[in-house]
Motif scaffolding. Structure first.
Motif, PDB file in Angstrom:
ATOM      1  N   LEU A   1       1.386   7.203  -5.323  1.00  0.00           N
ATOM      2  CA  LEU A   1       1.235   5.825  -4.853  1.00  0.00           C
ATOM      3  C   LEU A   1       0.918   4.918  -6.034  1.00  0.00           C
ATOM      4  O   LEU A   1       0.077   5.235  -6.881  1.00  0.00           O
TER       5      LEU A   1
ATOM      6  N   ASP B   1      -4.265   1.800 -10.697  1.00  0.00           N
ATOM      7  CA  ASP B   1      -5.203   0.705 -10.991  1.00  0.00           C
ATOM      8  C   ASP B   1      -6.158   1.142 -12.096  1.00  0.00           C
ATOM      9  O   ASP B   1      -6.810   2.182 -12.001  1.00  0.00           O
TER      10      ASP B   1
ATOM     11  N   ALA C   1      -0.774   2.350  -6.031  1.00  0.00           N
ATOM     12  CA  ALA C   1      -2.169   1.914  -5.974  1.00  0.00           C
ATOM     13  C   ALA C   1      -3.076   2.778  -6.865  1.00  0.00           C
ATOM     14  O   ALA C   1      -4.127   2.324  -7.323  1.00  0.00           O
ATOM     15  N   ARG C   2      -2.647   4.029  -7.113  1.00  0.00           N
ATOM     16  CA  ARG C   2      -3.486   4.934  -7.901  1.00  0.00           C
ATOM     17  C   ARG C   2      -3.564   4.574  -9.377  1.00  0.00           C
ATOM     18  O   ARG C   2      -4.426   5.091 -10.089  1.00  0.00           O
TER      19      ARG C   2
ATOM     20  N   PRO D   1       0.792  -1.224   0.000  1.00  0.00           N
ATOM     21  CA  PRO D   1       0.000   0.000   0.000  1.00  0.00           C
ATOM     22  C   PRO D   1       0.835   1.290   0.000  1.00  0.00           C
ATOM     23  O   PRO D   1       0.413   2.312  -0.534  1.00  0.00           O
TER      24      PRO D   1
END
Ligand SMILES: Cc1cc2nc3c(=O)[nH]c(=O)nc-3n(C[C@H](O)[C@H](O)[C@H](O)COP(=O)(O)OP(=O)(O)OC[C@H]3O[C@@H](n4cnc5c(N)ncnc54)[C@H](O)[C@@H]3O)c2cc1C
Ligand code: FES
Ligand code: FES
Lengths: 151, 296
Positions: A62, A67, A64-65, A18
């Motif tokens: 990040l 995606d 994760a962004r 994360p």
């Protein structure tokens, strides 16, 4: 956590942490070492990649962004082993010395030319304002972008 | 690697608010350009984050039925700059948006993050104060609205509860048919630099050339971004003149409380306030269609 994205045209499903940055994901998980790690605080632009055609500092972003997003790194610019016009112009104009800033500059300029195929000198300076070069003094870089825009 | 223990990515505002209510220790992340930097600088560990990047409800720029312009909290500076609606209705705000950072930062930094961060140097603050922007804040219990001026409580402190999200910024569009605005950012470099002083003016001009009303706001001139109401009162109903501009600058400097920092001394900032208030007012007046020639 698991994300799915497209990197240089290729679909990827990647397991990430994360707190992982996009910079770390691209370099360490995908081996895309053209993404350079410089200041890591958003100041130098060496880590620039394009997310949905827009330059971002991957050190301050990040993983994760991304995606569901499309990413372009310097490795994705050449086609069939042939450099893009912009990459060739950087070589021809001597816009590369140590080369550390080069992937970031080329990606920022690539995004700029996509939006403004014939940018003014001022627009080029603004488009490259988030990238630092400690070697060339910028003149050759601006000339390279002008050259690519005229071709 | 940032010290993130958990990252929650809600799909709706409702889900985000519910989660924030249950995890009051969590930090909200928008673009992350302030927060991630802070996490790195302070070597923060085990941080619980809720990211707003998938919330469609916080995006978009539109005109509401009551005629105000709504900018979603997750709208980036690049999007403000490129919005045809902003360019048409508030052209100076579109320009002000790209005085911050460089392209990579503008592409990621959000206008909501700029305000919630509470920095006195926030480049969107003076323009939005001069436009009398209002902020829409939501938590699980409901929605409230505060003026941007009241939102700023003190240095780095804003009126935002732990379980609240800023969802939108609402800007009443100037009604006057001759109005203009301008944001002047004074910094050492033209890009990638924090403002030493920022000044925004929105002004309306009468057919005869008098200023009917002006709103003046300053950034990095006091513990929070401020309005200069005494200076505004001086200019209402008046024609611009060199004497008046000097008095407006001095009055604004009297209302401000700048500090010394490594960027500039208090004394230099006071001189900047005097000069930039006058210059910005003249530029806003000209953008409103007023004619003023500096005789000096
Ligand atoms: C290299 C660099 C240059 C910069 N240059 C400038 C500059 O010239 N001018 C300038 O003004 N700033 C500048 N900044 C600072 C920063 O980019 C801006 O303040 C930006 O607008 C912050 O937005 P963000 O979306 O990245 O916020 P984030 O970092 O995601 O959030 C900032 C704070 O606001 C809170 N928050 C964010 N959104 C919400 C919301 N919707 N509801 C509740 N809380 C929220 C977060 O919890 C956090 O505390 C710069 C930063 C960097 C790294
Ligand atoms: S390494 Fe990302 S901006 Fe310098
Ligand atoms: S070529 Fe060395 S930093 Fe740019």
């Amino acid at each position: 956590m698991k994300i799915e994205c497209t990197v240089n045209g290729q679909r990827e499903i990647i397991e990430i942490e994360p707190g992982e940055t996009l910079l770390e994901m691209l370099r360490n998980r995908l081996g895309l070492t053209g993404v350079k790690k410089g200041c890591e605080v958003g100041e130098c632009g060496a880590c620039t990649v394009l997310v949905e055609d827009e330059p971002v500092d991957s050190c301050l972003y990040l993983a994760a962004r991304v995606d569901g997003k499309e990413i372009l790194t310097i490795e994705g610019l050449s086609q069939g082993g042939k450099l893009s016009k912009l990459q060739q112009a950087f070589i021809d104009e001597g816009a590369v010395q140590c080369g550390f800033c080069t992937p970031g500059f080329i990606l920022s300029a690539h995004a700029l030319l996509k939006r403004h195929p014939q940018p003014t000198e001022e627009e080029i300076k603004q488009g490259l304002a988030g990238n630092l070069c400690r070697c060339t003094g910028y003149q050759n870089i601006i000339r390279a972008v002008q050259k690519a825009s005229n071709e | 690697m940032y010290g993130v223990k958990q990252l929650f990515v809600p799909a709706t505002v409702k889900e985000a608010l519910e989660w924030l209510h249950q995890n009051p220790q969590a930090k909200v992340i928008a673009g992350g350009t302030d927060l991630l930097l802070k996490m790195r600088n302070q070597a923060m560990r085990e941080v619980v984050l809720v990211s707003l990047h998938k919330l469609k409800e916080l995006e978009g720029i539109e005109i509401l039925p009551d005629g105000t312009l709504r900018i979603g909290a997750m709208v980036t500076f690049t999007q403000v700059n490129r919005s045809s609606l902003v360019r048409e209705k508030l052209p100076f705000l579109a320009e002000a948006a790209v005085t911050m950072g460089g392209p990579q930062i503008q592409n990621v930094a959000t206008i909501g993050g700029n305000l919630c961060n509470g920095a006195v140097s926030a480049d969107s603050a003076p323009s939005l104060l001069a436009l009398e922007a209002r902020l829409v804040l939501e938590n699980r219990e409901g929605t409230r609205e505060v003026s941007l001026e009241d939102f700023y409580l003190g240095p780095g402190r804003v009126d935002l509860k732990e379980d609240e999200l800023l969802t939108a910024i609402k800007i009443p569009l100037p009604r006057h048919n001759k109005w203009g605005g301008y944001y002047y950012k004074y910094s050492m470099r033209r890009a990638m630099d924090i403002s030493t002083l920022g000044c925004a003016v929105v002004c309306a001009v009468e057919a005869g050339g008098q200023v009917s009303q002006a709103r003046i706001a300053l950034g990095t001139a006091a513990p929070t971004p401020i309005r200069c109401r005494q200076a505004e009162a001086l200019v209402a109903g008046r024609f611009l003149s060199p004497d008046l501009l000097i008095r407006i600058g001095e009055t604004a400097a009297g209302e401000a409380k700048p500090r010394s920092s490594w960027r500039a001394s208090k004394e230099f900032r006071l001189e900047l306030i005097k000069e930039l208030t006058a210059r910005t007012l003249v530029q806003a007046y000209q953008n409103a269609g007023g004619e003023y020639r500096d005789e000096n």
